[in-house]
Design a protein around this motif. Structure first.
Motif, PDB file in Angstrom:
ATOM      1  N   GLN A  51      18.001 -18.465  17.571  1.00 32.79           N
ATOM      2  CA  GLN A  51      18.889 -18.297  18.769  1.00 32.79           C
ATOM      3  C   GLN A  51      18.251 -17.388  19.575  1.00 32.79           C
ATOM      4  O   GLN A  51      18.298 -17.325  20.943  1.00 32.79           O
ATOM      5  CB  GLN A  51      20.371 -17.645  18.110  1.00 32.79           C
ATOM      6  CG  GLN A  51      21.076 -18.592  17.564  1.00 32.79           C
ATOM      7  CD  GLN A  51      22.617 -17.997  17.217  1.00 32.79           C
ATOM      8  OE1 GLN A  51      22.599 -16.616  17.195  1.00 32.79           O
ATOM      9  NE2 GLN A  51      23.488 -18.846  17.147  1.00 32.79           N
ATOM     10  N   GLY A  56      14.935 -17.180  20.139  1.00 34.69           N
ATOM     11  CA  GLY A  56      14.021 -17.909  20.721  1.00 34.69           C
ATOM     12  C   GLY A  56      14.858 -18.551  21.964  1.00 34.69           C
ATOM     13  O   GLY A  56      14.178 -18.598  23.000  1.00 34.69           O
ATOM     14  N   GLU A  57      15.737 -19.577  21.657  1.00 41.35           N
ATOM     15  CA  GLU A  57      16.496 -20.232  22.801  1.00 41.35           C
ATOM     16  C   GLU A  57      16.826 -19.134  23.705  1.00 41.35           C
ATOM     17  O   GLU A  57      16.808 -19.376  25.185  1.00 41.35           O
ATOM     18  CB  GLU A  57      17.777 -20.798  22.279  1.00 41.35           C
ATOM     19  CG  GLU A  57      18.415 -21.792  22.969  1.00 41.35           C
ATOM     20  CD  GLU A  57      19.666 -22.338  22.771  1.00 41.35           C
ATOM     21  OE1 GLU A  57      20.096 -21.993  21.480  1.00 41.35           O
ATOM     22  OE2 GLU A  57      20.343 -22.894  23.659  1.00 41.35           O
ATOM     23  N   THR A  66      15.653 -16.327  24.850  1.00 39.83           N
ATOM     24  CA  THR A  66      14.453 -15.851  25.510  1.00 39.83           C
ATOM     25  C   THR A  66      13.975 -16.982  26.632  1.00 39.83           C
ATOM     26  O   THR A  66      13.865 -16.976  27.679  1.00 39.83           O
ATOM     27  CB  THR A  66      13.457 -15.403  24.739  1.00 39.83           C
ATOM     28  OG1 THR A  66      14.040 -14.604  23.818  1.00 39.83           O
ATOM     29  CG2 THR A  66      12.071 -14.993  25.403  1.00 39.83           C
ATOM     30  N   GLU A  67      14.113 -18.311  25.733  1.00 37.17           N
ATOM     31  CA  GLU A  67      13.659 -19.361  26.627  1.00 37.17           C
ATOM     32  C   GLU A  67      14.414 -19.765  28.016  1.00 37.17           C
ATOM     33  O   GLU A  67      14.197 -19.925  29.066  1.00 37.17           O
ATOM     34  CB  GLU A  67      13.575 -20.719  25.812  1.00 37.17           C
ATOM     35  CG  GLU A  67      12.641 -21.667  26.217  1.00 37.17           C
ATOM     36  CD  GLU A  67      12.707 -22.902  25.142  1.00 37.17           C
ATOM     37  OE1 GLU A  67      13.192 -23.843  25.498  1.00 37.17           O
ATOM     38  OE2 GLU A  67      12.232 -22.668  23.917  1.00 37.17           O
ATOM     39  N   ARG A  68      15.626 -19.657  27.812  1.00 41.75           N
ATOM     40  CA  ARG A  68      16.803 -19.904  28.862  1.00 41.75           C
ATOM     41  C   ARG A  68      16.540 -18.837  29.751  1.00 41.75           C
ATOM     42  O   ARG A  68      16.747 -19.018  30.919  1.00 41.75           O
ATOM     43  CB  ARG A  68      18.155 -19.924  28.058  1.00 41.75           C
ATOM     44  CG  ARG A  68      18.390 -20.999  27.276  1.00 41.75           C
ATOM     45  CD  ARG A  68      18.745 -22.311  28.026  1.00 41.75           C
ATOM     46  NE  ARG A  68      20.045 -22.318  28.881  1.00 41.75           N
ATOM     47  CZ  ARG A  68      21.167 -22.540  28.200  1.00 41.75           C
ATOM     48  NH1 ARG A  68      21.156 -22.963  27.154  1.00 41.75           N
ATOM     49  NH2 ARG A  68      22.176 -22.475  28.981  1.00 41.75           N
ATOM     50  N   ARG A  94      13.864 -17.254  30.447  1.00 35.44           N
ATOM     51  CA  ARG A  94      12.555 -17.432  31.266  1.00 35.44           C
ATOM     52  C   ARG A  94      12.621 -18.370  32.277  1.00 35.44           C
ATOM     53  O   ARG A  94      11.776 -18.499  33.075  1.00 35.44           O
ATOM     54  CB  ARG A  94      11.586 -17.596  30.225  1.00 35.44           C
ATOM     55  CG  ARG A  94      11.097 -16.363  29.539  1.00 35.44           C
ATOM     56  CD  ARG A  94       9.734 -16.208  29.179  1.00 35.44           C
ATOM     57  NE  ARG A  94       9.243 -14.970  28.961  1.00 35.44           N
ATOM     58  CZ  ARG A  94       9.089 -14.267  27.497  1.00 35.44           C
ATOM     59  NH1 ARG A  94       9.027 -15.082  26.779  1.00 35.44           N
ATOM     60  NH2 ARG A  94       8.419 -12.994  27.603  1.00 35.44           N
ATOM     61  N   ALA A  95      13.792 -19.540  31.981  1.00 31.19           N
ATOM     62  CA  ALA A  95      13.533 -20.544  32.956  1.00 31.19           C
ATOM     63  C   ALA A  95      14.014 -20.040  34.256  1.00 31.19           C
ATOM     64  O   ALA A  95      13.772 -20.679  35.351  1.00 31.19           O
ATOM     65  CB  ALA A  95      14.823 -21.434  32.412  1.00 31.19           C
ATOM     66  N   TYR A  98       7.764 -14.151  34.520  1.00 32.94           N
ATOM     67  CA  TYR A  98       7.374 -14.014  32.945  1.00 32.94           C
ATOM     68  C   TYR A  98       7.506 -12.560  32.503  1.00 32.94           C
ATOM     69  O   TYR A  98       7.868 -11.963  31.476  1.00 32.94           O
ATOM     70  CB  TYR A  98       6.158 -14.390  32.719  1.00 32.94           C
ATOM     71  CG  TYR A  98       5.770 -14.391  31.278  1.00 32.94           C
ATOM     72  CD1 TYR A  98       6.107 -15.625  30.154  1.00 32.94           C
ATOM     73  CD2 TYR A  98       4.936 -13.326  30.592  1.00 32.94           C
ATOM     74  CE1 TYR A  98       5.792 -15.563  29.185  1.00 32.94           C
ATOM     75  CE2 TYR A  98       4.811 -13.387  29.309  1.00 32.94           C
ATOM     76  CZ  TYR A  98       5.236 -14.726  28.539  1.00 32.94           C
ATOM     77  OH  TYR A  98       4.887 -14.586  27.267  1.00 32.94           O
ATOM     78  N   THR A 138      10.195  -9.068  25.010  1.00 29.42           N
ATOM     79  CA  THR A 138      10.778  -9.350  23.732  1.00 29.42           C
ATOM     80  C   THR A 138      10.189  -8.424  22.503  1.00 29.42           C
ATOM     81  O   THR A 138      10.366  -8.623  21.602  1.00 29.42           O
ATOM     82  CB  THR A 138      10.650 -10.856  23.647  1.00 29.42           C
ATOM     83  OG1 THR A 138       9.255 -11.177  23.777  1.00 29.42           O
ATOM     84  CG2 THR A 138      11.477 -11.719  24.368  1.00 29.42           C
ATOM     85  N   THR A 151      23.349 -17.359  32.042  1.00 26.27           N
ATOM     86  CA  THR A 151      22.682 -17.437  30.893  1.00 26.27           C
ATOM     87  C   THR A 151      23.598 -17.065  29.590  1.00 26.27           C
ATOM     88  O   THR A 151      23.993 -17.344  28.692  1.00 26.27           O
ATOM     89  CB  THR A 151      21.162 -17.139  30.593  1.00 26.27           C
ATOM     90  OG1 THR A 151      20.594 -17.704  31.771  1.00 26.27           O
ATOM     91  CG2 THR A 151      20.721 -17.528  29.382  1.00 26.27           C
TER      92      THR A 151
END
Lengths: 460, 460
Positions: free
Chosen positions: B5, B7-8, B10-12, B14-15, B19, B24, B63
């Protein structure tokens, strides 16, 4: 069926109120149908109640909730936006009999009052103790503190002292279901939770009934000394206003009257104002050395193009100058048969553009529109004069009134500086706030008034 | 699963963010866990984001709403109530990189700023244009305007100039779901709809994220001149405070330091304050003739029992006197190992009773409690000094801290004059507001944040 319900409503109200606090005679209740705004729909109240205590108000609201009857709170009904207008079948809740000043405290500089206290009565009572309650709407001899809180009233003092909101520290409020809520504080500072006190100021009775207020007071300032400056154009007068504010001056009053207003005041009261000028600025200071401050301000007026700068010799002369300004609205009202008073505030740097725009609107619609303005605040009161028996002139009046608000918004301003939204400007409120703002404001309304019985049809 | 979660998340994030705006590394994010309050729980953030634009903030909130992750907004984390403390798994939303001053407008006396602008940076920038932004919390060299708005900060200036709330005219706010809302105005006056601007001031990031603010400015006042008055007791000092305020004076500063504070400041900075006195009053005026005003105020001090009244000769001497006051909290912090700073405001007429009561509480619990106070506001900062490695002393510290709030409420005061509620005082907020007040405040919270993701666990 309808009559039966009205009978039940009256009976239920009387169960918790003195007999003389419930008025049902239609000839009498009809007098409570509206405030002083033009062009605002008003319904026929089912009943008028005149509580004297917090418990009375709680009884009224409990009854209204149980029977799901709308409640329209009223003060002196001097408002200019229809916010106190009755809706059909409503309970008019007049708070004028709750008119006690409960406390005046010079050490803590506060007053505690009931909502029906008249502004001028409070102002004089605190003055006797060396204190000053600044908010001074034109109707201050009649309007009530509760009404001032409901509409967020201003006045002539605001350029230095701000509006009603800045003087309300705490409130007792009866909620829609009759429960009593305390907000705010008696202390100079306080940040405990969301500022519900401020939320109620300007809420036009749509969130709850204010039954007590803690008001902040200031020490009495020195007497103010005024000057009048005559200008060959509104543009030069507005240039002077900007120069005065940019120059760091803090006048206690900075008012503008246009030529139409000047003539109206002369016609009414023979004040001897200079009719050949295009605009007058009226400025005052209540500082330690007002004559020196006026001299500096007068110089800025001259640089901006004033053709004459006349300082008052003393407080009496100052008061006469202010009297001319205070008569402006009444005088304009006497010009046409009917008037609509607008209340657009713009950034003061846009005051010149605003006045030019209003003149263009007056020309476009073929109407007389006089403007007086709290110039230091950028708060203009264009007064549209028209013959209400002439349908076409009435239509043009309404359209010009709307166009003035549109102009104000385009110049980065607001549709209402101090009169409120009520019925008159509710379509325009949505334009000013935008859809997200309206949605959040409605959400707050729903949180406080889930049944929608508090002053329905106002604001939104 | 939890790691996935994170990871998800952070990814969301970063979209829609650069950067370097998404931190994190646990060693780094741990540094964002809390503000400067003692005794406040703080969780471990999942991620720290540092947006630079409104759109970045909108992306973060969208998000967070989609993933139902809590968001904790932060400024400089100089707060004293734990309002900026992280909760476990939250997004810390640090606004310090949104630090542009967008506009300073001398004619309209406004500034438009992003939330990360440091208070002192803004104050100096407007001073260069002859303008003054009054709110001056002790942390003004570090704290941000966004943080000041979130907590409703005060400072030394408030006795004359009021708190942060009085300088916020309008806001841009990103709501919980990422939509942008505008509140308020750029004009001097405005009463269009409910005052949502004021609702956000002091809301501690629990209703939305402030991304832009229109602030009111004043013209720069004359330099202030100060005096110090020595008193044989806190009671006589408080009598002087009441006499000064009842006498209609408007000092630009009116501060009190008790004996413990005086000694702490001397120990730290060798300021040469008179250690034999029981209380010092520090007063200043920024008027046209401050020496004359100080002379009148000094007389009232003498009548109240002051053993010495020493006016500063000039601005430099005045600044030295103020420096002693500004060091108070730091000096008290150096006395014990750990400190808890309380923030109870009482009606100023109750200041003497408040100080007596705090002394009795210190004696009862066997602790050192130094008090400095914004005396003119009745806003006391009792500083409880204790050894946090001693469980019993820690317990006594916490109990005395609570008893001070109870005393404040009993004297008609508030649990927080300017520091806010945060985590530290949330049980006490309920006591101050009462059940109806809490219910309505929660209803407002739900209206703005139905998922409860905005700074959860604060205020209520």
């Amino acid at each position: 069926m309808e009559a039966l319900q009205a009978g039940e409503l009256t009976e239920r109200l009387r169960a918790g109120l003195p007999y003389d606090a419930v008025l049902t005679d239609p000839d009498i209740t009809a007098a409570y149908a509206n405030d002083m705004a033009s062009f605002c729909e008003a319904g026929v109240p089912a009943v008028v109640v005149m509580p004297r205590t917090v418990e009375h108000v709680q009884h009224v609201m409990r009854t209204a909730t149980e029977l799901q009857v709308p409640v329209v709170p009223q003060g002196a009904r001097t408002g200019l936006s229809g916010a106190a207008n009755a809706s059909d079948g409503c309970i008019v809740l007049s708070l004028v009999r709750m008119d006690r000043i409960l406390e005046i405290d010079p050490v803590n500089r506060i007053a505690v009052v009931e909502p029906g206290v008249v502004n001028a009565v409070l102002s004089r009572a605190v003055a006797e103790k060396g204190l000053y309650y600044p908010p001074d709407p034109s109707s201050w001899e009649e309007c009530t503190i509760g009404g001032n809180i409901g509409t967020g009233s201003g006045g002539l003092c605001c350029v230095k002292y701000g509006v009603t909101a800045e003087y309300v520290l705490g409130l007792d409020v009866v909620l829609a279901d009759g429960r009593l809520m305390h907000t705010g504080r008696r202390t100079a500072k306080g940040v405990a939770g969301y500022d519900l006190t401020r939320l109620f100021v300007g809420s036009e009775g749509s969130l709850g009934i204010v039954v007590r207020a803690v008001l902040a007071l200031k020490p009495t300032p020195p007497p103010q000394l005024a000057l009048v400056a005559e200008f060959p154009s509104t543009a030069t007068a507005c240039t002077a206003v900007c120069a005065i504010m940019e120059g760091g001056h803090v006048p206690s009053l900075l008012e503008l009257m246009d030529r139409t207003t000047i003539r109206a005041v002369n016609d009414m009261a023979n004040m001897g104002l200079p009719e050949t000028t295009e605009a007058l600025l009226l400025a005052a200071f209540d500082t330690a050395d007002p004559a020196a401050d006026l001299a500096a301000l007068g110089k800025l007026c001259t640089v901006a193009g004033a053709t004459a700068v006349v300082p008052a010799e003393d407080a009496t002369e100052s008061e006469m100058l202010l009297q001319a300004r205070r008569l402006s609205l009444t005088a304009l009202e006497r010009m046409g048969g009917t008037t609509m008073i607008d209340d657009v505030a713009v950034p003061r740097s846009e005051l010149g553009a605003m006045l030019d725009g209003v003149a263009a609107i007056a020309a476009k619609y073929g109407l007389t529109i006089g403007v007086c303005a709290h110039a230091g605040d950028g708060n203009t009161h264009p007064v549209v004069c028209f013959d209400s028996s002439d349908p076409d002139e009435s239509r043009r009046a309404r359209e010009s009134f709307d166009e003035i608000m549109e102009l104000g918004l385009r110049l980065g301003g607001t549709i209402t500086g101090e009169h409120g939204v009520g019925v008159l400007k509710k379509e325009w409120l949505a334009r000013e706030l935008g859809p997200v703002g309206v949605e959040m404001q409605r959400a707050i309304k729903s949180a406080f008034d889930p049944l929608g019985i508090l002053n329905p049809g106002k604001l939104f």
